[in-house]
Design a protein around this motif. Sequence first.
Motif, PDB file in Angstrom:
ATOM      1  N   ALA A  74      65.306  39.942  57.277  1.00  0.00           N
ATOM      2  CA  ALA A  74      65.483  38.492  57.308  1.00  0.00           C
ATOM      3  C   ALA A  74      64.458  37.843  58.229  1.00  0.00           C
ATOM      4  O   ALA A  74      63.871  36.797  57.901  1.00  0.00           O
ATOM      5  CB  ALA A  74      66.901  38.150  57.760  1.00  0.00           C
ATOM      6  N   ALA A  75      64.216  38.478  59.399  1.00  0.00           N
ATOM      7  CA  ALA A  75      63.223  37.944  60.333  1.00  0.00           C
ATOM      8  C   ALA A  75      61.831  37.958  59.710  1.00  0.00           C
ATOM      9  O   ALA A  75      61.056  37.012  59.884  1.00  0.00           O
ATOM     10  CB  ALA A  75      63.239  38.757  61.628  1.00  0.00           C
ATOM     11  N   MET A  76      61.516  39.013  58.953  1.00  0.00           N
ATOM     12  CA  MET A  76      60.217  39.101  58.310  1.00  0.00           C
ATOM     13  C   MET A  76      60.044  37.994  57.270  1.00  0.00           C
ATOM     14  O   MET A  76      58.987  37.365  57.179  1.00  0.00           O
ATOM     15  CB  MET A  76      60.044  40.473  57.672  1.00  0.00           C
ATOM     16  N   GLN A  77      61.085  37.743  56.501  1.00  0.00           N
ATOM     17  CA  GLN A  77      60.995  36.676  55.503  1.00  0.00           C
ATOM     18  C   GLN A  77      60.820  35.314  56.162  1.00  0.00           C
ATOM     19  O   GLN A  77      60.057  34.471  55.680  1.00  0.00           O
ATOM     20  CB  GLN A  77      62.243  36.671  54.618  1.00  0.00           C
ATOM     21  N   SER A 370      70.734  31.641  53.585  1.00  0.00           N
ATOM     22  CA  SER A 370      71.050  31.481  52.168  1.00  0.00           C
ATOM     23  C   SER A 370      69.867  30.951  51.379  1.00  0.00           C
ATOM     24  O   SER A 370      69.829  31.059  50.143  1.00  0.00           O
ATOM     25  CB  SER A 370      72.245  30.542  51.999  1.00  0.00           C
ATOM     26  N   ALA A 371      68.882  30.380  52.069  1.00  0.00           N
ATOM     27  CA  ALA A 371      67.702  29.845  51.394  1.00  0.00           C
ATOM     28  C   ALA A 371      66.566  30.864  51.279  1.00  0.00           C
ATOM     29  O   ALA A 371      65.539  30.578  50.650  1.00  0.00           O
ATOM     30  CB  ALA A 371      67.203  28.603  52.134  1.00  0.00           C
ATOM     31  N   LEU A 372      66.748  32.052  51.856  1.00  0.00           N
ATOM     32  CA  LEU A 372      65.693  33.074  51.805  1.00  0.00           C
ATOM     33  C   LEU A 372      65.621  33.700  50.421  1.00  0.00           C
ATOM     34  O   LEU A 372      66.625  33.810  49.730  1.00  0.00           O
ATOM     35  CB  LEU A 372      65.951  34.154  52.851  1.00  0.00           C
ATOM     36  N   PRO A 373      64.425  34.134  49.994  1.00  0.00           N
ATOM     37  CA  PRO A 373      64.287  34.787  48.683  1.00  0.00           C
ATOM     38  C   PRO A 373      65.222  35.980  48.526  1.00  0.00           C
ATOM     39  O   PRO A 373      65.807  36.184  47.460  1.00  0.00           O
ATOM     40  CB  PRO A 373      62.817  35.220  48.671  1.00  0.00           C
ATOM     41  N   GLN A 377      67.924  36.400  45.512  1.00  0.00           N
ATOM     42  CA  GLN A 377      67.867  37.515  44.565  1.00  0.00           C
ATOM     43  C   GLN A 377      69.212  38.238  44.484  1.00  0.00           C
ATOM     44  O   GLN A 377      69.622  38.697  43.412  1.00  0.00           O
ATOM     45  CB  GLN A 377      66.768  38.499  44.988  1.00  0.00           C
ATOM     46  N   THR A 378      69.881  38.347  45.650  1.00  0.00           N
ATOM     47  CA  THR A 378      71.152  39.070  45.663  1.00  0.00           C
ATOM     48  C   THR A 378      72.337  38.163  45.379  1.00  0.00           C
ATOM     49  O   THR A 378      73.437  38.641  45.144  1.00  0.00           O
ATOM     50  CB  THR A 378      71.361  39.754  47.034  1.00  0.00           C
ATOM     51  N   GLY A 379      72.086  36.852  45.455  1.00  0.00           N
ATOM     52  CA  GLY A 379      73.186  35.915  45.261  1.00  0.00           C
ATOM     53  C   GLY A 379      73.587  35.778  43.837  1.00  0.00           C
ATOM     54  O   GLY A 379      74.718  35.410  43.530  1.00  0.00           O
TER      55      GLY A 379
END
Length: 379
Positions: A74-77, A370-373, A377-379
């Motif tokens: 998550a930090a990387m994204q 929740s706005a991360l890619p 993708q998993t949502g």
Amino acid sequence: MRVVDFSQVAAGPTCTMMLADRGADVIKIEAPTGDLCRQLGPPWQNGESVIYMALNRNKRSVVLDLKTEAGIQAAMQLTADADIVVESFRPGVMRRLGLDYETVRQLNPKLIYCSISAYGQYSPDAGKPGVDGIVQAVSGLMSVCGVPGGEPSKVQAPVVDMTTGILATLAVQDAVLHLQATGEGQWLDVSMYESALQLQQTSLASYFSDRKVPQPCGSGAPYSAPNEAYPTRDGWIMIAAYHPKRWHVFCELLDLQEYKNDARFSTSSDRVENRRDLAEIITSVMQSKTTKEWLPIFEEADIICAPVADYADLVASPAFTAGGYTASFQHKNAGHVEFVRPYAPAIENQPVVPIKPAPSLGEHTEEVLSALPMARQTG
């Protein structure tokens, strides 16, 4: 611009606060236990650290456990999509996490990456921890504070932290200009140690000149006299009457004409050399009147002076109230929180950024993640 903020306590948060005050979207990354600053106090306001709230307005708090793979991903994204990253870990920590500049820039070549540390990334002391008081000590600043013959003393306001945060902000703004001109991001190495040295430009220049180790001189300036605080009947007044013309006028006001051309006090250098004798003479007269009695006498004669104010005096003063130097927000736990307003020079048509309260721990985690890619993708 989006700022991902991995910093904590004071220096880094001061930088990101200033960026947030100017409209940046600052995402504050906190461990599950929170920024260490949340534990600093007293004072506490309904269980909340006033110090934390003062330095973290206008930010969004996201909890990530960087000891887990999910937290690192998550930090990387977030950093891959950021304009600016600010971190204040000890040098090497971000590399071990796989979030260092060289790694992240492969995904985000325009990234401005600001590393704030105690001693700098490449210093012989890079691996040592450091906080404001420690750096005040090792940088020499503590050695010139306090009174002659007294114990070592620090500046009570965390001036090294604050200065580091301000200089980091300047560095980031310079990097933004460089990015706009070249399209290139860059890595900024900002240290508390160097910031403390920058605070001491005149003092260190004096030492380089004569190699005399300076000693504490209380409220006095080591390069001019009279230029210090003198006691009155009921308080203290700071006097700066070292200019030759003002020195002569000052002597006349205190009925000390015989000292105008006294060999001990005829030049500024002489007065500095004989500061203690001069202070005894001036004090013997200053204590004959109250602070309120002296101030109009000095001001009418254009003697540079001011009463030594405590914080209650400061906040009640006409200059402070007329300037509108306070701002406030309503915190859901702490209630009404008042602080010094965000610094903003008077620039015509500059937009005003609304002030939002310091976030509670993890308040915006779901909103941001929740706005991360990965989430989409998993949502």
